[in-house]
Each structure stands twice: as structure tokens, then as C-alpha cells.
Design a protein around this motif. Structure first.
Motif, mmCIF file in Angstrom:
data_model
loop_
_atom_site.group_PDB
_atom_site.id
_atom_site.type_symbol
_atom_site.label_atom_id
_atom_site.label_comp_id
_atom_site.label_asym_id
_atom_site.label_seq_id
_atom_site.Cartn_x
_atom_site.Cartn_y
_atom_site.Cartn_z
ATOM 1 N N ALA A 1 0.844 -1.195 0.000
ATOM 2 C CA ALA A 1 0.000 0.000 0.000
ATOM 3 C C ALA A 1 0.878 1.243 0.000
ATOM 4 O O ALA A 1 1.896 1.296 0.697
ATOM 5 N N LEU A 2 0.481 2.230 -0.784
ATOM 6 C CA LEU A 2 1.138 3.533 -0.798
ATOM 7 C C LEU A 2 0.151 4.518 -0.187
ATOM 8 O O LEU A 2 -0.906 4.781 -0.766
ATOM 9 N N VAL B 1 4.038 1.675 2.412
ATOM 10 C CA VAL B 1 4.972 2.779 2.162
ATOM 11 C C VAL B 1 4.214 4.076 2.425
ATOM 12 O O VAL B 1 3.104 4.265 1.913
ATOM 13 N N VAL B 2 4.801 4.954 3.223
ATOM 14 C CA VAL B 2 4.138 6.204 3.597
ATOM 15 C C VAL B 2 4.830 7.377 2.914
ATOM 16 O O VAL B 2 6.046 7.552 3.041
ATOM 17 N N ALA C 1 8.362 6.616 5.716
ATOM 18 C CA ALA C 1 8.322 5.390 6.513
ATOM 19 C C ALA C 1 7.903 4.222 5.635
ATOM 20 O O ALA C 1 7.208 4.391 4.631
ATOM 21 N N GLU C 2 8.340 3.029 6.025
ATOM 22 C CA GLU C 2 7.905 1.780 5.410
ATOM 23 C C GLU C 2 7.807 0.730 6.500
ATOM 24 O O GLU C 2 8.495 0.815 7.526
ATOM 25 N N GLY C 3 6.989 -0.269 6.266
ATOM 26 C CA GLY C 3 6.936 -1.360 7.218
ATOM 27 C C GLY C 3 5.678 -2.186 7.071
ATOM 28 O O GLY C 3 4.844 -1.960 6.191
ATOM 29 N N ARG C 4 5.551 -3.159 7.970
ATOM 30 C CA ARG C 4 4.345 -3.971 8.032
ATOM 31 C C ARG C 4 3.235 -3.145 8.682
ATOM 32 O O ARG C 4 3.510 -2.129 9.322
#
Length: 294
Positions: A61-62, A249-250, A258-261
Motif C-alpha cells: 500500500a502507498l 509505504v508512507v 516510513a515503510e513497514g508492516r
């Protein structure tokens, strides 16, 4: 959740187990890589992405606040806008300078926030227009009737299979303009699969969709991942994002912050600040709509 989906979820977790939740982090098997991608409009920098990788076989997701540059980044990566700087590759092939139709031929297709159905054509004709490499379209090819007729029959069969999958087969002879907003989203997703892509990019697939169709769309998105495709999508509904994403992905002010689960993003203070404002939790901060002057 089906057993196939649970198996796919487990496989994704295994591949991503050692990936650090950090902006621009490298992935074990990236299908898409972008570096130094920038786009400005006058004095406004809409996109400034230092590095981004999308892991193969995941639902990524973005997300980001309004105006963060999500759709602009989609447009740049898929050849619908030109960058000021930067480069990106898909399956190891450089895509800089390629138009949207050529990017799609590489196996990376996208849908749009506002659907692009050809409203005065039938649903089936919309599907057939997306079929790649139609030999009957050229002058020489049009003279070889046996060749293009066989291809046309195969395309029609493929189109009907996809329409049945998205429960639009009963609408095959209806004008696309007669479909509801949710049905147009389904048609656009079905049409994108006519080129047998390895990656599908969905720009706000749930926007304007009747709640009754949301679950159907979610099921189709997860099934794409379960079949081995990579999905990158823009969405604002956080319940949807947290429910189906393998990785998030933010974007804020055009940059990846930021990125992550899902669990990493949910507890990331920088993400909270980007959505609510950096001073939202300071003593004396005014709540939105409190009536106090800024």
C-alpha cells in the motif's frame, strides 16, 4: 480467508521476515526499483523519492495525507507524466522515457482513481481493446484472416473468462457507461489483466464504490497476490490498508518517510504526525474544528 490466501500470507511473511521497517529499505526480491525520482510543478515539489523498492509477490500500500504525491508518483512510474530527474526499473529493465502503453507491454499495468472506461463501447469491447499485439490492426496483418481470426477468438475467450471472474459477464453487451461506479472499477481491474501483467498498480480502487462491492474488490486484490502477481495500491481507508497489505509505504510532501508492516506503521509516530500534524499531541494544541483561530 481461504487456505490459498493463508499459504500466500505465510510465504510473504517468510520473504519479508528480515526486512527492516525503514524508509527506502532494500527488499529481498524487488520487482520495481526507483531512485532519485523528482517532479515539480512551478515552485511546488510534488514528488521527491530518494529510493523505493517494491517486493515481488506482495500487496504493498502507498499511503499518505492528501497532496502527498501518491497519484503523481503513480503517473511518473507508469509513463503518464515526465520526471524532472531520477530513474526506475521494472524486472531489471529501465523504464525512463517509456509511454504508458509501452510500460503496460512490459507487464506493469495500472488503473485510475477516475475510471477510464470507454463509455460508448460495450463492456466486452472495452476488454478486447486492451488485448496486446493484435495482428489484425496492421495493414499486412489484416490480410491474413486465418491468423487474426484465431487470435481474435482467443482474446474473446480470455475476455469472457475475466468478465466471469469479476461477475460482469452478464453485462458483456451493455454499454460501459451504464455500469455503476463500482462495476466500472471491476471492469478496469479486469481489463488490466488482459495483458497478463506481473504487477498491477491500483489508484484508489475503493473510491466511490458501494460498500456492497468493497469486499468483492478486496477479494479480487488478494487473489491477484495469491496467483503470484505484485500489487501496489493507493488507498485512504485505513481499515482496508491494514487488513490486506503485506507492506506499507508512507509518502508525505512527496517523500517516503516510513515503510513497514501494518503493525510497524500503526505505531510509527512520524506517520501519525504526518497525518495529524506534528503538534497534535502537545499540551494546549487546538483540536480540529474547535473554533480557535490559528
Amino acid at each position: 480467508m481461504s487456505s490459498e490466501s493463508r499459504t500466500a500470507d505465510g510465504a510473504v511473511r517468510d520473504r519479508m521476515a528480515g526486512v527492516e521497517p525503514a524508509a527506502g529499505v532494500a527488499k529481498p526480491d524487488p520487482i520495481l526499483k526507483a531512485s532519485g525520482v523528482r517532479r515539480s510543478f512551478g515552485g511546488l515539489t510534488a514528488v521527491d523519492v530518494g529510493h523505493l523498492e517494491v517486493q515481488r509477490g506482495t500487496i504493498t500500500a502507498l499511503i499518505g495525507p492528501n497532496g502527498a504525491g501518491k497519484s503523481t508518483l503513480f503517473n511518473l512510474l507508469t509513463g503518464f507524466d515526465r520526471v524532472d530527474a531520477g530513474e526506475w526499473s521494472f524486472e531489471g529493465r529501465r523504464l525512463n522515457g517509456l509511454g504508458g502503453h509501452r510500460v503496460a507491454r512490459q507487464g506493469m499495468v495500472r488503473t485510475f482513481q477516475l475510471t477510464k472506461a470507454l463509455t460508448r463501447l460495450t463492456v466486452l469491447d472495452n476488454m478486447l481493446l486492451a488485448a496486446p499485439g493484435q495482428s489484425g490492426e496492421g495493414f499486412v496483418g489484416s490480410l491474413l484472416r486465418p491468423r487474426w481470426r484465431h487470435q481474435e477468438e482467443a482474446n474473446r475467450e480470455r475476455a469472457m473468462e475475466l468478465l466471469a471472474r469479476f461477475k460482469l459477464d452478464a453485462k458483456r453487451d451493455d454499454l460501459a457507461g451504464s455500469l455503476s461506479g463500482g462495476q466500472r472499477k471491476l471492469l478496469e481491474m479486469a481489463r488490466s489483466l488482459m495483458v497478463n501483467p506481473s504487477m498491477v498498480m491500483l489508484d484508489e480502487p475503493m473510491a466511490g464504490v458501494n460498500p456492497a462491492l468493497v469486499q468483492s474488490l478486496l477479494g479480487h486484490i488478494t487473489s491477484l497476490r495469491d496467483e503470484g502477481m505484485t500489487v501496489l495500491f493507493v488507498e485512504h481507508d485505513m481499515d482496508v490498508i491494514m487488513g490486506i497489505s503485506d507492506w506499507i509505504v508512507v509518502l508525505a510532501q512527496g517523500s517516503v518517510i516510513a515503510e513497514g508492516r501494518p503493525e510497524d506503521i500503526r505505531s510509527n509516530q512520524e506517520v501519525v504526525d504526518a497525518y495529524l500534524g506534528a503538534h497534535h499531541d502537545e499540551p494546549g494544541a487546538s483540536a480540529p474544528g474547535s473554533g480557535e483561530e490559528a
